[in-house]
Design an enzyme around this catalytic site. Structure first.
Site, short mmCIF file in Angstrom:
data_model
loop_
_atom_site.label_atom_id
_atom_site.label_comp_id
_atom_site.label_asym_id
_atom_site.label_seq_id
_atom_site.Cartn_x
_atom_site.Cartn_y
_atom_site.Cartn_z
N HIS A 173 -2.09 -6.69 -18.36
CA HIS A 173 -3.41 -7.23 -18.73
C HIS A 173 -4.36 -6.06 -18.91
O HIS A 173 -4.55 -5.25 -18.00
CB HIS A 173 -3.94 -8.18 -17.65
CG HIS A 173 -5.23 -8.84 -18.03
ND1 HIS A 173 -5.29 -10.07 -18.65
CD2 HIS A 173 -6.52 -8.42 -17.90
CE1 HIS A 173 -6.56 -10.39 -18.87
NE2 HIS A 173 -7.32 -9.40 -18.44
N CYS A 174 -4.97 -5.98 -20.09
CA CYS A 174 -5.84 -4.86 -20.41
C CYS A 174 -7.30 -5.32 -20.45
O CYS A 174 -7.67 -6.14 -21.30
CB CYS A 174 -5.47 -4.24 -21.76
SG CYS A 174 -6.53 -2.86 -22.26
N PRO A 175 -8.15 -4.80 -19.54
CA PRO A 175 -9.56 -5.22 -19.56
C PRO A 175 -10.30 -4.72 -20.80
O PRO A 175 -11.30 -5.31 -21.20
CB PRO A 175 -10.13 -4.59 -18.29
CG PRO A 175 -9.23 -3.44 -17.99
CD PRO A 175 -7.87 -3.87 -18.44
N ASN A 178 -9.82 -7.35 -23.04
CA ASN A 178 -10.07 -8.63 -22.39
C ASN A 178 -8.96 -9.63 -22.69
O ASN A 178 -9.22 -10.79 -23.03
CB ASN A 178 -11.43 -9.21 -22.84
CG ASN A 178 -11.83 -10.42 -22.02
OD1 ASN A 178 -11.53 -10.50 -20.84
ND2 ASN A 178 -12.51 -11.38 -22.65
N ASN A 179 -7.73 -9.18 -22.55
CA ASN A 179 -6.59 -10.06 -22.85
C ASN A 179 -5.32 -9.44 -22.29
O ASN A 179 -5.28 -8.25 -21.97
CB ASN A 179 -6.45 -10.24 -24.37
CG ASN A 179 -5.68 -11.50 -24.72
OD1 ASN A 179 -5.22 -12.24 -23.85
ND2 ASN A 179 -5.53 -11.76 -26.01
#
Length: 324
Positions: A173-175, A178-179
């Site tokens: 999950h990559c901030p 945002n996904n």
């Protein structure tokens, strides 16, 4: 962030809790099961006449907005400080202007696609007795159910606590986007890191050239400095831009290389972190690249506007049940 607890579902429909029982394998049926459709329950938001995927996470949205602001700052530095005004532009200025602005445009598009594309979520609530029976499990075969989103988990799927969903072929999950990065949007994430690395490298090089033109060639006397700002303001702007360019080039370059390596090995970050055993037949590096970027090598691999299409025809199988 991952579920370590699953529910073991047998042919008789009995359900019992089981910890880390990933040693069993399932040969999924190829026929579409006769079962009703379930609400997908995606994080879908109405945008005009279309619906887009969107995660309501304050941290992720903040990081995404911050990313856009950094790109805008890079545009300002290059177009207004490092390159000469249009009335005095040389071929050097024109070429760098179009190349840098093109890279920024592609980075924006890739980021939006990575952020607003379904990463490959599993439908909510499809772990019903009817659907379990439709799997036609043989003695000794098991299927896994996520206890948090009540979904049957296909091979290589993991639960994300931020998205609150199980994601097919989840990498992480990559901030910043945002996904989750998964089966459905990995191409766009790789393109985002690729274009940001290129524009960061170009920006850092232009910073060095501008420093030389403005300082080494005697500021204000040689007439070669393109900046219309005062020397102190120009110096501060260039230093900040150089730091941003170097840091983001290193970060995105590492991310892009890591993602490409994982794709070529037909693996994901989570699978490597957990050292999961390979329960599927791995693809060749060419086959894996084609499944992620779509078809044979062409300019479409580098386009965020080209959807790679369905990637279900891989070395591992999904039952149609997981797509209802």
């Amino acid at each position: 962030l991952l579920l370590n607890r699953y529910e073991n579902v047998t042919m008789e429909g009995d359900i019992m809790n089981r910890l880390n029982s990933g040693s069993h394998s399932i040969e999924m049926p190829t026929e579409a099961p006769k079962s009703k459709s379930f609400q997908a329950g995606f994080h879908m938001k109405q945008c005009g006449k279309k619906q887009v995927w969107c995660i309501n996470d304050c941290c992720g949205i903040t990081c995404a907005v911050f990313t856009y602001l950094l790109l805008l700052y890079g545009l300002f530095c290059v177009n207004c400080v490092m390159l000469s005004p249009f009335t005095e532009a040389t071929m050097y200025d024109v070429i760098n202007f179009f190349v840098f602005n093109f890279l920024v445009f592609m980075a924006y598009c890739s980021h939006i696609k990575a952020m607003c594309t379904d990463p490959g979520v599993i439908p909510l609530g499809n772990a019903t007795k009817e659907n379990i029976d439709a799997l036609n499990l043989q003695p000794g075969q098991v299927a896994y159910k996520c206890t948090k989103c009540d979904s049957l988990k296909p091979p290589r799927a993991h639960h994300c606590s931020m998205c609150k969903r199980c994601i097919r072929k989840m990498d992480h999950h990559c901030p910043w986007v945002n996904n989750c990065v998964g089966e459905g949007n990995q191409k766009f994430f790789v393109l985002f890191t690729f274009y940001v690395a290129l524009l960061s490298l170009q920006g850092a090089i232009l910073c060095g050239i501008t420093f030389y033109r403005c300082i080494v060639l005697d500021w204000g006397k040689g007439g070669s400095c393109p900046s219309t700002f005062s020397p102190p303001a120009t110096t501060v702007i260039l230093v900040m831009c150089a730091v941003e360019g170097v840091l983001f080039f290193l970060f995105t370059c590492v991310m892009c290389c890591t993602q490409t390596s994982n794709i070529m090995e037909d693996s994901t970050g989570i699978e490597q972190l957990k050292r999961e055993s390979t329960g599927w037949e791995k693809q060749s590096w060419t086959g894996s690249m084609r499944s992620v970027f779509g078809g044979r090598f062409s300019y479409r691999w580098f386009s965020p506007f080209h959807d790679p299409g369905s990637t279900h025809q891989q070395g591992y199988k999904y039952t149609p049940l997981y797509n209802v």
